[in-house]
Design a protein around this motif. Structure first.
Motif, short mmCIF file in Angstrom:
data_model
loop_
_atom_site.label_atom_id
_atom_site.label_comp_id
_atom_site.label_asym_id
_atom_site.label_seq_id
_atom_site.Cartn_x
_atom_site.Cartn_y
_atom_site.Cartn_z
N THR A 103 0.83 -1.21 0.00
CA THR A 103 0.00 0.00 0.00
C THR A 103 0.86 1.25 0.00
OG1 THR A 103 -1.79 -1.11 1.17
CG2 THR A 103 -1.76 1.29 1.25
N LEU A 107 0.91 3.70 -3.37
CA LEU A 107 0.34 5.04 -3.20
C LEU A 107 1.40 6.13 -3.36
CD1 LEU A 107 -2.18 4.57 -0.24
CD2 LEU A 107 -2.66 4.72 -2.70
N TRP A 110 2.13 6.47 -7.09
CA TRP A 110 0.97 7.00 -7.79
C TRP A 110 0.80 8.49 -7.53
CZ3 TRP A 110 -1.86 6.12 -11.76
CH2 TRP A 110 -3.16 6.66 -11.89
N GLN A 111 0.94 8.89 -6.28
CA GLN A 111 0.77 10.30 -5.93
C GLN A 111 1.87 11.17 -6.53
OE1 GLN A 111 0.60 9.96 -1.68
NE2 GLN A 111 -1.52 9.23 -1.67
N GLN A 138 -7.49 0.75 -2.87
CA GLN A 138 -6.89 1.62 -1.85
C GLN A 138 -6.61 3.01 -2.42
OE1 GLN A 138 -7.27 0.15 1.28
NE2 GLN A 138 -5.10 0.32 1.76
N ALA A 139 -6.23 3.05 -3.71
CA ALA A 139 -5.92 4.33 -4.36
C ALA A 139 -7.14 4.96 -5.00
CB ALA A 139 -4.84 4.12 -5.41
#
Length: 211
Positions: A103, A107, A110-111, A138-139
């Motif tokens: 996770t 994340l 991705w961010q 989750q994203a």
């Protein structure tokens, strides 16, 4: 009804110099062409079509997106799905530290809009797919799940199909899940495997490979 490059340039340009400069937008390396947002079509009766005389055709999937239809590109429907994940990590039988690590990793990348490639190995095909969906959930992003074996079996243009997959992920702001990677490990499909590696190196999406 059948606009040409020449018509488009005449509409948006006011001088010959400006028209010449903007012609570059229709070159093979220009974004409109490279991402196949537009297609330049020559009339059948033209033996030696010029760039200015070619007709402008919007890509069908681009038209769909402009009309707010967010479904999967029909050219990919035989090989995959655009999934809105509902599975949560809490449902999966994985060690807490693995869940937390994956996770945090996905994340973060991705961010920051950085590319990330993960490889899920093992015989539990359903479990790997569920894990990919849970991470996407989750994203809060869709998951574009593709079966590579079905693409190979269909004997379609692999490079073009792969381009459409990665472009669709960009259009849909989705992560990519490429299942059955093993099909590309044989000598028969080494060219396709190399094509895949080159393509993935040039995109900024979260990609999960499964084999």
């Amino acid at each position: 009804k059948r606009p040409t490059v020449d018509l488009a340039l005449n509409l948006i340009c006011t001088t010959p110099a400006e028209k010449l400069a903007h012609r570059a937008h229709f070159g093979s390396d220009a974004p409109l062409m490279r991402y196949r947002l537009l297609h330049l079509i020559a009339e059948p009766e033209q033996s030696k079509p010029t760039c200015l005389g070619r007709e402008l055709h919007l890509d069908d999937q681009v038209i769909s997106l402009l009309l707010n239809y967010n479904g999967l590109d029909p050219r990919l429907a035989s090989y995959g799905q655009l999934v809105q994940p509902t599975i949560s990590l809490e449902q999966l039988p994985l060690a807490p530290q693995i869940k937390q690590g994956l996770t945090r990793l996905t994340l973060q990348y991705w961010q920051q809009e950085r590319p990330l490639w993960l490889y899920f190995q093992g015989l539990d095909w359903t479990g790997k797919r569920h894990l990919a969906e849970a991470l996407a959930q989750q994203a809060q992003v869709p998951l574009l799940a593709i079966n590579l074996a079905q693409i190979v079996e269909a004997k379609v243009d692999f490079e073009l199909t792969l381009f459409l997959i990665l472009r669709e992920a960009w259009f849909q702001k989705a992560w990519v899940y490429l299942d059955r990677l093993d099909i590309l490990s044989t000598d028969q499909h080494l060219t396709a495997y190399h094509t895949l590696l080159v393509a993935l190196a040039d995109v900024k999406v979260i990609t999960i490979l499964s084999g």
